[in-house]
Design a protein around this motif. Sequence first.
Motif, mmCIF file in Angstrom:
data_model
loop_
_atom_site.group_PDB
_atom_site.id
_atom_site.type_symbol
_atom_site.label_atom_id
_atom_site.label_comp_id
_atom_site.label_asym_id
_atom_site.label_seq_id
_atom_site.Cartn_x
_atom_site.Cartn_y
_atom_site.Cartn_z
ATOM 1 N N ALA A 254 -39.080 17.078 0.723
ATOM 2 C CA ALA A 254 -38.070 16.341 1.473
ATOM 3 C C ALA A 254 -38.437 14.863 1.540
ATOM 4 N N PRO A 255 -37.469 13.961 1.434
ATOM 5 C CA PRO A 255 -37.761 12.525 1.483
ATOM 6 C C PRO A 255 -38.512 12.103 2.747
ATOM 7 N N PHE A 256 -38.134 12.666 3.891
ATOM 8 C CA PHE A 256 -38.836 12.286 5.124
ATOM 9 C C PHE A 256 -40.299 12.678 5.046
ATOM 10 N N ASN A 257 -40.578 13.893 4.578
ATOM 11 C CA ASN A 257 -41.970 14.330 4.454
ATOM 12 C C ASN A 257 -42.728 13.447 3.472
ATOM 13 N N ALA A 258 -42.059 13.090 2.371
ATOM 14 C CA ALA A 258 -42.693 12.206 1.385
ATOM 15 C C ALA A 258 -43.029 10.856 2.015
ATOM 16 N N TRP A 259 -42.135 10.329 2.829
ATOM 17 C CA TRP A 259 -42.350 9.034 3.482
ATOM 18 C C TRP A 259 -43.531 9.106 4.453
ATOM 19 N N VAL A 260 -43.630 10.203 5.202
ATOM 20 C CA VAL A 260 -44.738 10.362 6.145
ATOM 21 C C VAL A 260 -46.082 10.395 5.404
ATOM 22 N N VAL A 261 -46.156 11.184 4.331
ATOM 23 C CA VAL A 261 -47.414 11.294 3.589
ATOM 24 C C VAL A 261 -47.707 9.998 2.835
ATOM 25 N N LEU A 262 -46.671 9.350 2.327
ATOM 26 C CA LEU A 262 -46.844 8.057 1.667
ATOM 27 C C LEU A 262 -47.524 7.062 2.595
ATOM 28 N N LYS A 263 -47.086 7.022 3.852
ATOM 29 C CA LYS A 263 -47.707 6.121 4.824
ATOM 30 C C LYS A 263 -49.105 6.615 5.210
ATOM 31 N N GLY A 264 -49.300 7.934 5.208
ATOM 32 C CA GLY A 264 -50.619 8.478 5.511
ATOM 33 C C GLY A 264 -51.667 8.066 4.499
ATOM 34 N N PRO B 32 -36.051 8.200 -4.488
ATOM 35 C CA PRO B 32 -36.908 7.008 -4.531
ATOM 36 C C PRO B 32 -38.135 7.085 -3.622
ATOM 37 N N THR B 33 -37.984 7.632 -2.427
ATOM 38 C CA THR B 33 -39.126 7.743 -1.518
ATOM 39 C C THR B 33 -40.148 8.736 -2.051
ATOM 40 N N VAL B 34 -39.652 9.857 -2.554
ATOM 41 C CA VAL B 34 -40.536 10.867 -3.145
ATOM 42 C C VAL B 34 -41.266 10.277 -4.349
ATOM 43 N N ALA B 35 -40.545 9.521 -5.167
ATOM 44 C CA ALA B 35 -41.154 8.901 -6.346
ATOM 45 C C ALA B 35 -42.249 7.917 -5.953
ATOM 46 N N SER B 36 -42.060 7.200 -4.854
ATOM 47 C CA SER B 36 -43.086 6.268 -4.385
ATOM 48 C C SER B 36 -44.356 7.013 -3.986
ATOM 49 N N PHE B 37 -44.200 8.136 -3.296
ATOM 50 C CA PHE B 37 -45.367 8.950 -2.928
ATOM 51 C C PHE B 37 -46.094 9.444 -4.167
ATOM 52 N N GLU B 38 -45.348 9.934 -5.148
ATOM 53 C CA GLU B 38 -45.956 10.456 -6.370
ATOM 54 C C GLU B 38 -46.718 9.363 -7.116
ATOM 55 N N GLN B 39 -46.125 8.200 -7.195
ATOM 56 C CA GLN B 39 -46.781 7.117 -7.927
ATOM 57 C C GLN B 39 -48.053 6.670 -7.217
ATOM 58 N N ARG B 40 -48.001 6.615 -5.902
ATOM 59 C CA ARG B 40 -49.192 6.180 -5.154
ATOM 60 C C ARG B 40 -50.311 7.216 -5.261
ATOM 61 N N ALA C 7 -46.418 1.188 -5.418
ATOM 62 C CA ALA C 7 -45.086 1.749 -5.215
ATOM 63 C C ALA C 7 -44.482 1.339 -3.872
ATOM 64 N N VAL C 8 -44.186 0.066 -3.733
ATOM 65 C CA VAL C 8 -43.489 -0.437 -2.554
ATOM 66 C C VAL C 8 -42.174 -1.067 -3.026
ATOM 67 N N PRO C 9 -41.202 -0.243 -3.407
ATOM 68 C CA PRO C 9 -39.931 -0.798 -3.879
ATOM 69 C C PRO C 9 -39.165 -1.428 -2.728
ATOM 70 N N ARG C 10 -38.509 -2.527 -3.017
ATOM 71 C CA ARG C 10 -37.752 -3.215 -1.974
ATOM 72 C C ARG C 10 -36.282 -3.291 -2.362
ATOM 73 N N SER C 11 -35.447 -3.074 -1.397
ATOM 74 C CA SER C 11 -34.013 -3.230 -1.613
ATOM 75 C C SER C 11 -33.642 -4.697 -1.445
ATOM 76 N N ALA C 12 -32.358 -4.975 -1.470
ATOM 77 C CA ALA C 12 -31.892 -6.351 -1.284
ATOM 78 C C ALA C 12 -32.242 -6.893 0.097
ATOM 79 N N TYR C 13 -32.596 -6.000 1.010
ATOM 80 C CA TYR C 13 -32.947 -6.446 2.361
ATOM 81 C C TYR C 13 -34.375 -6.968 2.446
ATOM 82 N N GLY C 14 -35.202 -6.674 1.442
ATOM 83 C CA GLY C 14 -36.556 -7.207 1.405
ATOM 84 C C GLY C 14 -37.512 -6.609 2.409
#
Length: 403
Positions: free
Chosen positions: A248-258, A66-74, A20-27
């Motif tokens: 919260a998306p920020f919390n999801a992002w922190v745990v996703l990286k954890g 999207p960030t929360v979904a990435s955490f859930e999938q991982r 679950a590492v989705p990328r935008s147009a910025y890559g």
Amino acid sequence: MAELNPVGDLHRDTLAVRTAVPRSAYGENSEALYLTSGYVQPSAEASARRFAGDEEGFTYGRYGNPTVASFEQRLAALEGAPAAISTASGMSAILMMCMGLLKSGDHVLCSQSMFGSTIKLIGTDLAKFGVSSSFVPQTDLAAWQAAVRPATRLLFAETPTNPLTEVCDIRALADIAHNAGALLAVDNCFATPALQRPMAMGADIVMHSGTKYLDGQGRVMAGALCASQDLVTQSFLPVLKSAGMTLAPFNAWVVLKGLETLDIRMQAQSARALALAQWLQVHPAVARVYYPGLSSHPQHMLAMAQQSGCGGAVLSFELKSSEPDQARARAFHVLDTLQTLSLCTNLGDTKTLLAHPASTSHGRLTPAQRDAAGVSQGLIRVAVGLEHITDIQADLDRGLTTI
């Protein structure tokens, strides 16, 4: 909410950094953090389909991100689960599970050694809505079987338990639950998927407080349930949408990286915990040490089989004392003399955290409930961090040798 997409036969270490590492147009190489409460829809018709659940797509921040979904999938990938759904905290994940599965007249069967807030939520708060509950000794399979009723819908265990690190036989409890037409849920906070995967042993639901080891540095709160796609979509997601237990998306992002460092942290902290448990076991001020990695632990062999041969990073120890008031005073002395380690009720941090369960996590329970859970006034819990083991021992020894 996110369903796990097939990622091939990859090792858990690889899944932890590549799922679950989705990328935008910025890559961007690092996972993006999407801070938005709403989503612009491509058309009114598409919006209607998405809100009705007939089309994939994000609609509103309370329903998904999207960030929360990435955490859930991982997390689902690490647990070997078909799907996962996240919440604002571990306790809200338990509440969502109960609200999604239970109704008035249903019965829940739990270990009497579970986290204090879990006991209160299920034993007291749910009772107001007509859900009955029973609490049995964690390791007594005959007691679990005998307590099953026709109305039993859920068995809920925590392994290892907080704070006495009791270990239950997940496969055996799954058989008891399924034979009764019930589901088995397992709180996997202490072991995490780095050490233990309950669904591979028959559990239907795996609950997490992402606040603990999934984050790993004591930064944010989070919770999650891993289960089948049907349970997540049909039972849990409707509760999330209505009740707003949203992560919260920020919390999801922190745990996703954890999650990327979960395995190496658990291995390193568990090694320190074993060394500390062995040291405490022979300390003259200590009466008993509770740690699954010790051969003296009653469920040592079961723990080694279920937890990938590792005891985990949490232990508890009982101080020598003659009566409760003395035990409490001695425990407080040890905690008040700490200079390096932290007196803190959380766990799962890179910093070693100590707590007095009888006055904190289990403080709201009645004396009888604490006695049933084995939580005495002389008990101290240690969630071992990443400090050098000699410094951990020295800080504890200061208080232990002066009580």
